[in-house]
Design a protein around this motif. Structure first.
Motif, PDB file in Angstrom:
ATOM      1  N   ARG A   9       0.838  -1.205   0.000  1.00 41.36           N
ATOM      2  CA  ARG A   9       0.000   0.000   0.000  1.00 41.36           C
ATOM      3  C   ARG A   9       0.870   1.251   0.000  1.00 41.36           C
ATOM      4  NH1 ARG A   9      -0.540   3.017   3.778  1.00 41.36           N
ATOM      5  NH2 ARG A   9       0.046   1.523   5.383  1.00 41.36           N
ATOM      6  N   ALA A  10       1.869   1.286   0.896  1.00 42.75           N
ATOM      7  CA  ALA A  10       2.752   2.448   0.997  1.00 42.75           C
ATOM      8  C   ALA A  10       3.604   2.603  -0.259  1.00 42.75           C
ATOM      9  CB  ALA A  10       3.638   2.320   2.232  1.00 42.75           C
ATOM     10  N   GLY A  11       3.991   1.495  -0.856  1.00 45.01           N
ATOM     11  CA  GLY A  11       4.774   1.561  -2.088  1.00 45.01           C
ATOM     12  C   GLY A  11       4.004   2.226  -3.211  1.00 45.01           C
ATOM     13  N   ASP A  16       3.528   6.858  -6.334  1.00 44.68           N
ATOM     14  CA  ASP A  16       2.583   7.714  -7.043  1.00 44.68           C
ATOM     15  C   ASP A  16       2.836   9.179  -6.707  1.00 44.68           C
ATOM     16  OD1 ASP A  16       0.288   7.881  -8.832  1.00 44.68           O
ATOM     17  OD2 ASP A  16      -0.821   8.592  -7.081  1.00 44.68           O
ATOM     18  N   GLN A  17       3.200   9.429  -5.470  1.00 46.85           N
ATOM     19  CA  GLN A  17       3.414  10.811  -5.017  1.00 46.85           C
ATOM     20  C   GLN A  17       4.723  11.400  -5.525  1.00 46.85           C
ATOM     21  OE1 GLN A  17       3.863  11.342  -0.714  1.00 46.85           O
ATOM     22  NE2 GLN A  17       2.325  12.959  -0.873  1.00 46.85           N
ATOM     23  N   VAL A  18       5.830  10.639  -5.441  1.00 53.09           N
ATOM     24  CA  VAL A  18       7.142  11.214  -5.769  1.00 53.09           C
ATOM     25  C   VAL A  18       7.803  10.569  -6.986  1.00 53.09           C
ATOM     26  CG1 VAL A  18       7.543  11.898  -3.377  1.00 53.09           C
ATOM     27  CG2 VAL A  18       8.469   9.717  -4.199  1.00 53.09           C
ATOM     28  N   GLY A  19       7.227   9.514  -7.520  1.00 57.97           N
ATOM     29  CA  GLY A  19       7.820   8.809  -8.647  1.00 57.97           C
ATOM     30  C   GLY A  19       8.690   7.658  -8.183  1.00 57.97           C
ATOM     31  N   PHE A  20       8.931   6.725  -9.071  1.00 62.22           N
ATOM     32  CA  PHE A  20       9.699   5.532  -8.728  1.00 62.22           C
ATOM     33  C   PHE A  20      11.113   5.878  -8.291  1.00 62.22           C
ATOM     34  CE2 PHE A  20      12.694   2.189  -9.916  1.00 62.22           C
ATOM     35  CZ  PHE A  20      12.193   1.129  -9.189  1.00 62.22           C
ATOM     36  N   VAL A  90      -9.459   1.823 -13.679  1.00 60.73           N
ATOM     37  CA  VAL A  90      -8.441   2.877 -13.786  1.00 60.73           C
ATOM     38  C   VAL A  90      -8.794   4.058 -12.890  1.00 60.73           C
ATOM     39  CG1 VAL A  90      -7.401   4.592 -15.336  1.00 60.73           C
ATOM     40  CG2 VAL A  90      -7.622   2.211 -16.076  1.00 60.73           C
ATOM     41  N   THR A  91     -10.043   4.486 -12.917  1.00 53.06           N
ATOM     42  CA  THR A  91     -10.415   5.658 -12.111  1.00 53.06           C
ATOM     43  C   THR A  91     -10.517   5.330 -10.630  1.00 53.06           C
ATOM     44  OG1 THR A  91     -12.763   5.285 -12.608  1.00 53.06           O
ATOM     45  CG2 THR A  91     -11.574   6.859 -14.009  1.00 53.06           C
ATOM     46  N   GLY A  92     -10.796   4.090 -10.299  1.00 54.38           N
ATOM     47  CA  GLY A  92     -10.914   3.700  -8.898  1.00 54.38           C
ATOM     48  C   GLY A  92      -9.604   3.277  -8.261  1.00 54.38           C
ATOM     49  N   ALA A  93      -8.622   2.944  -9.084  1.00 50.60           N
ATOM     50  CA  ALA A  93      -7.316   2.488  -8.585  1.00 50.60           C
ATOM     51  C   ALA A  93      -6.220   3.312  -9.259  1.00 50.60           C
ATOM     52  CB  ALA A  93      -7.139   0.999  -8.866  1.00 50.60           C
ATOM     53  N   ARG A  94      -6.333   4.617  -9.124  1.00 49.44           N
ATOM     54  CA  ARG A  94      -5.480   5.547  -9.875  1.00 49.44           C
ATOM     55  C   ARG A  94      -3.988   5.280  -9.673  1.00 49.44           C
ATOM     56  NH1 ARG A  94      -6.858  11.816 -10.725  1.00 49.44           N
ATOM     57  NH2 ARG A  94      -5.288  12.231 -12.308  1.00 49.44           N
ATOM     58  N   ALA A  95      -3.545   5.115  -8.430  1.00 44.73           N
ATOM     59  CA  ALA A  95      -2.113   4.901  -8.179  1.00 44.73           C
ATOM     60  C   ALA A  95      -1.643   3.590  -8.810  1.00 44.73           C
ATOM     61  CB  ALA A  95      -1.820   4.915  -6.678  1.00 44.73           C
ATOM     62  N   PHE A 101       0.780   1.158 -15.851  1.00 39.30           N
ATOM     63  CA  PHE A 101       0.907   1.621 -17.226  1.00 39.30           C
ATOM     64  C   PHE A 101       2.240   2.331 -17.475  1.00 39.30           C
ATOM     65  CE2 PHE A 101      -3.927   1.847 -16.968  1.00 39.30           C
ATOM     66  CZ  PHE A 101      -4.070   0.560 -17.438  1.00 39.30           C
ATOM     67  N   GLU A 102       2.769   3.023 -16.465  1.00 38.31           N
ATOM     68  CA  GLU A 102       4.012   3.770 -16.660  1.00 38.31           C
ATOM     69  C   GLU A 102       5.255   2.922 -16.461  1.00 38.31           C
ATOM     70  OE1 GLU A 102       3.836   7.226 -14.171  1.00 38.31           O
ATOM     71  OE2 GLU A 102       2.255   8.149 -15.384  1.00 38.31           O
ATOM     72  N   ARG A 103       5.185   1.876 -15.658  1.00 35.13           N
ATOM     73  CA  ARG A 103       6.379   1.100 -15.327  1.00 35.13           C
ATOM     74  C   ARG A 103       6.462  -0.218 -16.077  1.00 35.13           C
ATOM     75  NH1 ARG A 103       9.899   4.384 -13.741  1.00 35.13           N
ATOM     76  NH2 ARG A 103      11.101   2.533 -13.269  1.00 35.13           N
ATOM     77  N   SER A 104       5.609  -0.445 -17.036  1.00 39.79           N
ATOM     78  CA  SER A 104       5.555  -1.748 -17.696  1.00 39.79           C
ATOM     79  C   SER A 104       6.803  -2.088 -18.520  1.00 39.79           C
ATOM     80  CB  SER A 104       4.310  -1.850 -18.580  1.00 39.79           C
ATOM     81  OG  SER A 104       4.387  -0.902 -19.624  1.00 39.79           O
TER      82      SER A 104
END
Length: 192
Positions: A9-11, A16-20, A90-95, A101-104
């Motif tokens: 959860r924290a990951g 999501d907040q600061v980027g990978f 997608v809208t319910g699990a935004r993070a 999608f970004e880290r694939s």
């Protein structure tokens, strides 16, 4: 909830907040309320956590996509349900969606590629169990599974990515009926 669940959860939240790249193990541990020792007991590295985050998101996405596909669901209703499931997840699990999608294509993905391929195979077989009889009965066009899914989520994904990135504040679900209609027109074998 276990320390491992707290770290997942924290990951998601921290990345999501600061980027990978900016997310540190220490920051993730603080957000999860666990020690560094607990982190390394659960995961060998930040990359290992990221791989698990990706698989967690992928499995949740697949479960959401498959949930409306009940036996006997017709072609038009199934297409609508799949478009809706994509937009809703997608809208319910935004993070989770943004991370998946970004880290694939991340370099650490090579370590879980076999697991990802197995999950994608399982998902494809489940979609096929609904889709294939509708192709055989002449209700859906006989397209490859990849082309079929591209027609289901491709246009919706463009809107979702714009929303996820903040380029567009419009809720992609507002376009659900238009997106479903376009997908039906592309995928239905008989005229609507």
């Amino acid at each position: 909830m276990s320390a491992r669940d707290d770290l997942l959860r924290a990951g998601f939240a921290t990345m999501d907040q600061v980027g990978f790249d900016a997310a540190t193990v220490a920051a993730i541990c603080r957000a999860a309320g666990v020690s560094n020792g607990s982190f390394f007991h659960a995961f060998a590295s930040k990359d290992a956590l990221a791989a698990e985050l990706f698989m967690t998101a992928l499995e949740a996405y697949h479960a959401a996509m498959l949930s409306p596909l009940t036996p006997g669901l017709g072609a038009a209703d199934g297409i609508e349900a799949l478009v809706s499931a994509h937009l809703t997840w997608v809208t319910g699990a935004r993070a989770q969606a943004r991370f998946m999608f970004e880290r694939s294509r991340a370099e650490w993905m090579v370590h879980i590629r076999a697991r990802q391929q197995a999950e994608n195979r399982r998902y494809g077989e489940a979609i096929g169990a609904w889709r294939d009889p509708l192709i055989a009965s002449g209700h859906l066009r006989d397209l490859s599974p990849m082309v079929f899914m591209a027609q289901i989520i491709g246009p919706a994904q463009i809107l979702c990515r714009a929303w996820l990135s903040g380029r567009d504040d419009a809720d992609p679900r507002d376009q659900q009926s238009v997106l479903a209609d376009c997908a039906r027109r592309a995928l239905m074998a008989a005229p609507l």
